[in-house]
Design a protein around this motif. Structure first.
Motif, PDB file in Angstrom:
ATOM      1  N   ARG A  53      58.896  27.588  -2.882  1.00  0.00           N
ATOM      2  CA  ARG A  53      58.294  26.267  -2.670  1.00  0.00           C
ATOM      3  C   ARG A  53      58.167  26.051  -1.180  1.00  0.00           C
ATOM      4  O   ARG A  53      58.863  26.692  -0.387  1.00  0.00           O
ATOM      5  CB  ARG A  53      59.154  25.168  -3.305  1.00  0.00           C
ATOM      6  CG  ARG A  53      60.626  25.250  -2.905  1.00  0.00           C
ATOM      7  CD  ARG A  53      61.559  24.439  -3.801  1.00  0.00           C
ATOM      8  NE  ARG A  53      62.941  24.848  -3.619  1.00  0.00           N
ATOM      9  CZ  ARG A  53      63.784  24.346  -2.723  1.00  0.00           C
ATOM     10  NH1 ARG A  53      63.391  23.357  -1.934  1.00  0.00           N
ATOM     11  NH2 ARG A  53      65.020  24.797  -2.610  1.00  0.00           N
ATOM     12  N   SER A  55      57.518  22.515   0.157  1.00  0.00           N
ATOM     13  CA  SER A  55      58.022  21.171   0.450  1.00  0.00           C
ATOM     14  C   SER A  55      59.546  21.215   0.345  1.00  0.00           C
ATOM     15  O   SER A  55      60.138  20.826  -0.666  1.00  0.00           O
ATOM     16  CB  SER A  55      57.431  20.158  -0.532  1.00  0.00           C
ATOM     17  OG  SER A  55      56.027  20.128  -0.433  1.00  0.00           O
ATOM     18  N   SER A 104      62.141  16.691  -0.209  1.00  0.00           N
ATOM     19  CA  SER A 104      60.872  17.389  -0.408  1.00  0.00           C
ATOM     20  C   SER A 104      59.719  16.590   0.184  1.00  0.00           C
ATOM     21  O   SER A 104      58.824  17.144   0.842  1.00  0.00           O
ATOM     22  CB  SER A 104      60.629  17.623  -1.902  1.00  0.00           C
ATOM     23  OG  SER A 104      61.630  18.443  -2.462  1.00  0.00           O
ATOM     24  N   ALA A 108      57.081  17.675   3.122  1.00  0.00           N
ATOM     25  CA  ALA A 108      55.651  17.652   2.824  1.00  0.00           C
ATOM     26  C   ALA A 108      54.905  16.742   3.790  1.00  0.00           C
ATOM     27  O   ALA A 108      53.802  17.071   4.265  1.00  0.00           O
ATOM     28  CB  ALA A 108      55.425  17.196   1.390  1.00  0.00           C
ATOM     29  N   HIS A 115      50.494  17.717  -1.754  1.00  0.00           N
ATOM     30  CA  HIS A 115      51.469  17.355  -2.778  1.00  0.00           C
ATOM     31  C   HIS A 115      51.007  16.095  -3.477  1.00  0.00           C
ATOM     32  O   HIS A 115      50.107  15.393  -2.990  1.00  0.00           O
ATOM     33  CB  HIS A 115      52.849  17.116  -2.168  1.00  0.00           C
ATOM     34  CG  HIS A 115      52.916  15.908  -1.269  1.00  0.00           C
ATOM     35  ND1 HIS A 115      52.400  15.892   0.011  1.00  0.00           N
ATOM     36  CD2 HIS A 115      53.406  14.649  -1.484  1.00  0.00           C
ATOM     37  CE1 HIS A 115      52.580  14.706   0.556  1.00  0.00           C
ATOM     38  NE2 HIS A 115      53.186  13.929  -0.335  1.00  0.00           N
ATOM     39  N   LEU A 139      57.991  14.998  -7.015  1.00  0.00           N
ATOM     40  CA  LEU A 139      56.991  15.518  -6.100  1.00  0.00           C
ATOM     41  C   LEU A 139      56.431  16.778  -6.736  1.00  0.00           C
ATOM     42  O   LEU A 139      57.187  17.697  -7.071  1.00  0.00           O
ATOM     43  CB  LEU A 139      57.591  15.842  -4.736  1.00  0.00           C
ATOM     44  CG  LEU A 139      56.609  16.396  -3.688  1.00  0.00           C
ATOM     45  CD1 LEU A 139      56.917  15.847  -2.301  1.00  0.00           C
ATOM     46  CD2 LEU A 139      56.600  17.934  -3.656  1.00  0.00           C
ATOM     47  N   GLU A 141      54.065  20.069  -6.360  1.00  0.00           N
ATOM     48  CA  GLU A 141      53.495  20.960  -5.349  1.00  0.00           C
ATOM     49  C   GLU A 141      52.782  22.105  -6.058  1.00  0.00           C
ATOM     50  O   GLU A 141      53.411  22.910  -6.764  1.00  0.00           O
ATOM     51  CB  GLU A 141      54.608  21.511  -4.448  1.00  0.00           C
ATOM     52  CG  GLU A 141      54.098  22.432  -3.365  1.00  0.00           C
ATOM     53  CD  GLU A 141      55.226  23.042  -2.551  1.00  0.00           C
ATOM     54  OE1 GLU A 141      54.998  24.075  -1.913  1.00  0.00           O
ATOM     55  OE2 GLU A 141      56.340  22.483  -2.560  1.00  0.00           O
TER      56      GLU A 141
END
Length: 384
Positions: A53, A55, A104, A108, A115, A139, A141
C-alpha cells in the motif's frame, strides 16, 4: 587462501536476496550466505502474500520508498516472468480517529496519493464481503494490493545468480571480524574475505548484531486460511480487496482476497498480537484456541469468511521499540558493514527498494533514498 569478494551478504531472505541482486547488477563480486535453503519458511519471508500500500499509516516518510518499490516490482516481473504484485485495491478500516484510518489519510494527503474516503454504507455497497459498524469508515486506495514473498525472493535469487553472484545455502555464518581494509567471515565450511559486509539477519538480529545497540524483540505471528461460507467467488481479487481493520480496542486484523484457488480459501491474521519468542524456541504448532479467536474476530467484520478452517502457519516479526526499520551503516563499523533489520512486521513490501539502498550504502557509503528515520542511533538508549 580464502575466497575474496567485493561484498558478502549474510541472509538471503527478502532483504538479503534483493541486496544480492542489486549489488551483482552493478558488476561487483558478491557472495551470499544463507542459514537455510533457498526460499525457506523458517523466518519471515513466506506465507504466499504480503500487503502492499502507499497511503502508509505508519509514517508519511515511507511513501517515497513505496513509490520506488512499486517501480521495482514491475522491473522484477519483466526480468523474471514471475508474479510479484497484484494491485486489487485496499481498504484501511476503523473509527475515523484510529491510526489505521487517520494515519493513512495523513500520508495520502501529504503526498497527494489517489484515494477515496468511504462511510460504512459505501463500504458495504462496494465490498459486500465486509461488514463495518455504522461508525466505522475506510480509506480506499486503488493501488493497494499484495506481493508474493516466495516469488519475490526466488526472483531476486534468480537475478543475482544470472548476474554472477555466488550464493551458498545451508551455510550459516558462524562469526565475522574486521580484516585489513574489510571483513573476514567464517562458516563451518570456509573463511571468506571481502571489502564490505551486508547483514540482513531477520529474526536472528539479536544474535548477530549484539553490538548494534538496538533492543530487538522477536514475536511469533500466525497466518490463517479459511474457506469462506458459500465459496471463494465473492472473495476473488476483482470483488474483494486487501484490508487492514482496526477496531475500537486498537486490535488490528488484515486480510487478502482468495488468490490461490478454492482449496486455500482466503488468508487473514492479527497484526501485532504475537508472543515473544526466539527463532530456536518458537512454537510452530497453531492451537485450537488461536484458531477460534481468529474465527470469532473475523465473524464480526467479514461474516462469511470463517466458514471452514483450512490451515495456519507461523512466522516471526523482528521488532524495534518504535516499530520503524533499521537500515544504515553499522555505527561501530561504518567503513565496512551495512545492516538491514528490525522490519517490525511491515517491511516486506519494501524489499526491492531496500535491496537498492543496501547496494548504495555498501558501495558508496550513502544513498539518495530518504532513510533518516531508520538510523539505529535513535534506539541505542531505548529500553528493552
Amino acid at each position: 587462501m580464502s575466497p575474496t569478494y567485493d561484498v558478502i551478504v549474510i541472509g538471503l531472505g527478502g532483504m538479503g536476496s534483493a541486496a544480492a541482486h542489486h549489488l551483482s547488477s552493478r558488476g561487483v563480486r558478491v557472495l551470499g550466505l544463507e542459514k537455510f535453503g533457498p526460499v525457506h519458511n523458517r523466518g519471515s519471508s513466506h506465507g504466499g502474500s504480503r500487503i502492499t500500500r502507499q497511503s502508509y499509516f505508519e509514517d508519511p516518510a515511507y511513501v517515497p520508498l513505496l513509490l520506488r518499490a512499486y517501480e521495482l516490482y514491475e522491473d522484477v516481473e519483466r526480468a523474471t516472468g514471475r508474479d510479484i504484485a497484484t494491485l486489487c485495491g485496499g481498504v484501511m478500516v476503523g473509527p475515523p480517529d484510529s491510526l489505521t484510518v487517520s494515519g493513512s489519510l495523513r500520508s495520502a494527503t501529504q503526498w497527494d496519493l489517489p484515494h477515496e474516503m468511504l462511510d460504512a454504507a459505501e463500504i458495504r455497497r462496494r465490498f459486500p464481503t465486509l461488514n463495518p459498524k455504522d461508525d466505522e469508515v475506510a480509506l480506499y486506495e486503488k493501488k493497494a494490493g499484495l506481493v508474493r514473498p516466495e516469488n519475490m525472493v526466488a526472483a531476486h535469487l534468480q537475478l543475482a545468480t544470472r548476474q554472477g553472484a555466488d550464493l551458498h545455502f545451508d551455510e550459516p555464518m558462524t562469526r565475522w571480524e574486521p580484516y585489513r581494509d574489510g571483513v573476514r567471515v567464517h562458516t563451518a565450511e570456509n573463511t571468506y574475505t571481502a571489502s564490505q559486509l551486508v547483514i540482513c539477519p531477520g529474526a536472528w538480529a539479536p544474535q548477530l548484531l549484539t553490538d548494534l545497540g538496538v533492543p530487538f524483540s522477536i514475536e511469533r505471528q500466525v497466518m490463517y486460511w479459511f474457506q469462506p461460507r458459500g465459496g471463494v467467488r465473492p472473495f476473488l481479487p476483482e470483488n474483494h480487496p486487501i484490508y487492514i481493520w482496526e477496531d475500537a480496542d486498537d486490535v488490528q486484523v488484515y486480510g487478502f482476497p482468495s488468490i490461490d484457488g478454492p482449496e486455500l480459501g482466503a488468508k487473514v491474521a492479527f497484526f501485532r498480537k504475537g508472543v515473544e519468542c526466539t527463532p530456536e524456541n518458537i512454537d510452530r504448532t497453531v492451537h485450537e484456541d488461536e484458531i477460534g479467536a481468529m474465527a470469532d474476530h473475523m465473524s464480526r467484520c467479514v461474516p462469511d469468511l470463517p466458514g471452514t478452517f483450512l490451515k495456519a502457519a507461523t512466522c516471526m516479526y523482528s521488532n524495534t521499540p518504535d516499530e520503524h526499520f533499521v537500515i544504515a551503516r553499522h555505527p561501530a563499523h561504518p567503513e565496512s558493514v551495512t545492516v538491514a533489520c528490525g522490519f517490525s512486521g511491515h517491511g516486506f513490501k519494501f524489499v526491492p527498494v531496500v535491496g537498492e539502498i543496501l547496494a548504495d550504502l555498501a558501495l558508496t557509503g550513502t544513498t539518495a533514498h530518504p532513510i533518516g528515520l531508520f538510523d539505529p542511533l535513535r534506539l541505542a538508549a531505548a529500553p528493552a
